[in-house]
Design an enzyme around this catalytic site. Structure first.
Site, PDB file in Angstrom:
ATOM      1  N   GLU A 254      40.146 117.323  54.820  1.00  0.00           N
ATOM      2  CA  GLU A 254      40.143 118.721  55.279  1.00  0.00           C
ATOM      3  C   GLU A 254      41.556 119.312  55.348  1.00  0.00           C
ATOM      4  OE1 GLU A 254      38.250 119.372  59.059  1.00  0.00           O
ATOM      5  OE2 GLU A 254      38.884 121.468  59.126  1.00  0.00           O
TER       6      GLU A 254
ATOM      7  N   GLU B  72      33.300 124.470  69.865  1.00  0.00           N
ATOM      8  CA  GLU B  72      33.300 125.415  68.748  1.00  0.00           C
ATOM      9  C   GLU B  72      31.957 126.129  68.610  1.00  0.00           C
ATOM     10  OE1 GLU B  72      34.720 122.966  65.448  1.00  0.00           O
ATOM     11  OE2 GLU B  72      36.774 123.392  66.058  1.00  0.00           O
TER      12      GLU B  72
ATOM     13  N   ASP C 106      43.107 117.859  65.784  1.00  0.00           N
ATOM     14  CA  ASP C 106      42.003 117.924  64.841  1.00  0.00           C
ATOM     15  C   ASP C 106      42.435 117.436  63.459  1.00  0.00           C
ATOM     16  OD1 ASP C 106      39.648 118.484  63.616  1.00  0.00           O
ATOM     17  OD2 ASP C 106      39.879 120.656  63.604  1.00  0.00           O
TER      18      ASP C 106
HETATM   19  C1  GCV Z   1      32.059 119.849  61.963  1.00  0.00           C
HETATM   20  C2  GCV Z   1      37.133 120.988  62.820  1.00  0.00           C
HETATM   21  C3  GCV Z   1      36.547 121.357  61.488  1.00  0.00           C
HETATM   22  C4  GCV Z   1      35.075 121.720  61.629  1.00  0.00           C
HETATM   23  C5  GCV Z   1      34.342 120.532  62.256  1.00  0.00           C
HETATM   24  C6  GCV Z   1      35.000 120.236  63.600  1.00  0.00           C
HETATM   25  C7  GCV Z   1      34.387 119.026  64.299  1.00  0.00           C
HETATM   26  O1  GCV Z   1      37.206 122.095  63.651  1.00  0.00           O
HETATM   27  O2  GCV Z   1      37.268 122.406  60.932  1.00  0.00           O
HETATM   28  O3  GCV Z   1      34.571 122.006  60.369  1.00  0.00           O
HETATM   29  O4  GCV Z   1      32.980 120.806  62.420  1.00  0.00           O
HETATM   30  O5  GCV Z   1      36.367 119.965  63.411  1.00  0.00           O
HETATM   31  O6  GCV Z   1      34.959 117.963  64.184  1.00  0.00           O
HETATM   32  O7  GCV Z   1      33.358 119.168  64.935  1.00  0.00           O
END
Ligand code: GCV
Length: 667
Positions: free
Chosen positions: A384, A277, A356
């Site tokens: 989340e 990411e 995720d």
């Molecule tokens: C810390 C998902 C979440 C992100 C998070 C990522 C991860 O994509 O939306 O906010 O980033 O996981 O676990 O690194």
């Protein structure tokens, strides 16, 4: 009888004050604490015991050296034959003896004793021996230095503000106590997305402050971890690249590790999100993740440090038009070929599912498959995708399902059996993404405390049932028995209900993009994140079997066959593994479409019943807590209504098929 706790008392979570001591041990026994040895390693545990007796039961105890065979509570170290961090609690006629294998074991014994006492479960003649199943029971904060928390729903950071390390030491000590009381022993305090000033945490600018924080957690048996940015050698200005095979880079990390460990000698290690990411990583330099992790591992090895290397690596710039790439395959495809290539002090940190932290995902195929690499499982405690701590969603129900998943890599290879096993496929521990912030009740939603508690208890003992944990937490948190019983029921129903009104049958990612609260059926459909369901007029889902993306082939044959067969595949995962027509007949004889309608109508109705059940507790829980939870349940109901109607309307519009029961679907 009223529960007289004030909202402020929610601050104490499961270490609640009770009005009266009603245990079967004579109160006199609880008024003397003896230490063996009298000075040194047990003073912290003794202080915690004294404090707990005072705060929870109003009993003032005195500490002293033991003389003669008088009663009281004796704390001692060193029973032979019990593993590290274990304890024995014996309630004898002459008093109670809490024996720890070591300092931490004694502390854990103290907290368990207090919890059992609060539940009225200590009686004469009893003996309990307990040991954690896994050595690593970590909590990961995703806190940013500006005080915000990525995916945080309970206020600002406990640790950072305005790009400084800033905290209330009393609050941090209270937090350490809460965590230790459920056995958590590792803590990372900064976000795995290490951006901006967070990159400088490993410099002299921040290390002295971090060392002070580490000192608060240390007596509670909690060692800090730091999330680091893979490109630090460049971003901190020293090297032209961060190539892990560049000797100057490796040398830079060694010197940096020496500096960090100079400040925090017992730092547990570095946590790394690389090539994920937008974060930099070894791929940038044409290197493997083993190259990257091993280079860092060498730097921390002289200090007994560990590199926690996350496997959340996938192509986040995907083209939705390209059906040849399946994000679910990514972690296995990247890491399985590297099994055995990692240094001994690298631990791969793998999210529990291949995507995720969705409401329902299968368990990652890496578990059970990795044989020659240390690894642990990452769970998400912060809600989340599971309701932002507005909606009630008791996550141990999900985790119990994960723990019971049989990887079928041989016999006795359910996740709960692999946790703590020291041979090939053994899983070395759990890491949970925390749900706590500066909110006075820590978790925003008072009942979301149960998720933190449940995570700690499961990390200690993965075979504990969600029901047992809910019962324990409710009894410890609500002193009114009727309130405790009702809350237990609410918790146990909540995950199933949340699942019913959100994305159907494991299809994933029908949430509002970015925010991840509330429905948006097409929100992620044309994005770059590899998050597609490809619903059209006739069918929905992705074929992940051998005739499709081949993801099922990452599991051993028995599981591959199970998931590939629509008549055997767990129905809650049907749309994760298959592309199905809406008229596909499910096991209850109704079509897939009708089941989507049914679950969404039911989910809303059941969310309303949860709200009503809570309303029945007015007068039995303190009014402030009552109002806060009520307000959240109202918002949850609105969210459930929105999900119900958006999902049902969206499928009605695609198919033109009415609900068989003629319930209201908006056109
Ligand atoms: C810390 C998902 C979440 C992100 C998070 C990522 C991860 O994509 O939306 O906010 O980033 O996981 O676990 O690194």
């Amino acid at each position: 009888m009223n529960d007289i706790q004030s909202h402020e008392a929610r601050y104490d979570c499961w270490l609640q004050h009770r009005d009266t001591y009603t245990g079967s041990l004579p109160e006199e026994t609880l008024k003397k604490i003896f230490l063996m040895p009298a000075e040194g390693p047990l003073t912290h545990a003794a202080g915690e015991l004294r404090r707990g007796l005072e705060k929870m039961f109003g009993i003032s105890a005195k500490c002293g050296a033991k003389c003669g065979a008088g009663g009281g509570i004796t704390l001692e170290i060193g029973a032979g034959g019990i593993p590290p961090e274990a304890f024995i609690i014996r309630a004898e006629d002459r008093g109670v003896i809490i024996t720890g294998a070591d300092e931490a074991g004694c502390l854990y014994g103290v907290y368990r004793f207090l919890a059992l006492l609060a539940q009225g479960k200590i009686c004469r003649g009893m003996e309990i021996t307990d040991a954690p199943t896994t050595p690593i029971r970590a909590l990961n904060h995703w806190d940013n230095l500006d005080g915000t928390i990525e995916r945080g729903y309970a206020g600002a950071s406990l640790f950072f503000k305005d790009n400084r390390v800033e905290y209330d030491p009393v609050r941090i000590q209270d937090y350490a106590r809460l965590l230790a009381s459920v056995g958590i022993n590792r803590l990372s305090i900064n976000n795995v997305n290490v951006r901006g000033p967070a990159k400088r945490l490993i410099t002299e600018e921040y290390l002295p402050e971090l060392a002070k924080l580490a000192a608060i957690f240390r007596p509670f048996g909690i060692r800090l971890l730091l999330s680091v940015n893979f490109s630090s050698p460049c971003s901190l200005g020293a090297c032209a690249s961060a190539d892990p095979l560049d000797l100057a880079v490796a040398e830079w990390w060694k010197r940096r590790a020496d500096m960090v460990y100079g400040a925090i000698p017992d730092l547990a290690g570095f946590l790394v999100k690389a090539d994920s990411e937008g974060e930099s990583g070894p791929f940038q330099y044409g290197r493997t993740h083993a190259d990257g992790a091993n280079m860092l591992a060498e730097a921390v090895a002289p200090h007994n440090g560990i590199v926690f290397w996350r496997c959340f690596v996938y192509n986040s710039t995907q083209d939705w038009r390209d059906t040849g790439v399946d994000r679910a395959r990514a972690a296995y495809d990247h890491f399985m070929p590297l099994d055995g290539a990692f240094a001994d002090n690298v631990i791969l940190q793998i999210k529990h599912g291949p995507f995720d932290f969705q409401v329902r995902e299968p368990v990652s195929p890496l578990f059970g498959a990795l044989q020659k690499t240390r690894h642990l499982m990452e769970l998400q405690i912060t809600q989340e995708y599971t309701g932002h701590q507005i909606d009630l969603c008791y996550l141990p129900s999900m985790w119990e399902w994960v723990m019971n998943f049989d990887t079928r890599h041989g016999r006795n290879t359910a996740i709960k059996d692999l946790l703590g096993r020291s041979d090939g496929p053994g899983i070395g521990g759990l890491a949970g993404v925390g749900n706590v912030g500066l909110d006075r009740c820590w978790t925003g939603h008072p009942l979301a405390q149960a998720n933190l508690y449940g995570y700690g208890r499961l990390a200690w003992q993965p075979s504990l049932s969600a029901q047992a944990i809910a019962e324990e937490w409710s009894a410890l948190t609500f002193t009114n028995a009727q309130a405790a019983g009702t809350v237990e029921k609410l918790l146990l129903d909540s995950y199933r209900i949340y699942e019913k009104y959100t994305a159907p049958f494991g299809v994933c990612f029908m949430v509002t993009p970015g925010l991840h609260y509330g429905p948006d059926v097409e929100g992620y459909e044309f994005s770059r994140w590899g998050t597609y369901h490809r619903a059209d007029r006739e069918a929905i889902g992705i074929d992940r079997t051998e005739t499709g993306t081949g993801y099922t082939g990452q599991y051993p044959p028995e599981n591959a066959a199970l998931f590939s067969d629509t008549s055997a595949c767990p129905e809650n995962l049907l749309l994760f593994f298959h592309r199905l027509r809406y008229d596909f007949k499910m096991r209850n004889g109704r079509t897939l479409l009708q089941n989507i309608y049914d679950t969404h109508f039911e989910g809303y109705d059941e969310a309303r019943k949860m709200r009503d059940l809570w309303l029945s507790l007015e007068g039995r829980v303190c009014q402030t807590v009552f109002e806060i939870v009520k307000e959240r349940l109202e918002r949850q109901l609105e969210n459930a209504r929105q999900w119900r109607d958006v999902i049902n309307t969206s499928f009605y519009r695609r198919t033109g098929i009415d609900d068989a029961q003629g319930r209201k679907i908006y056109r």
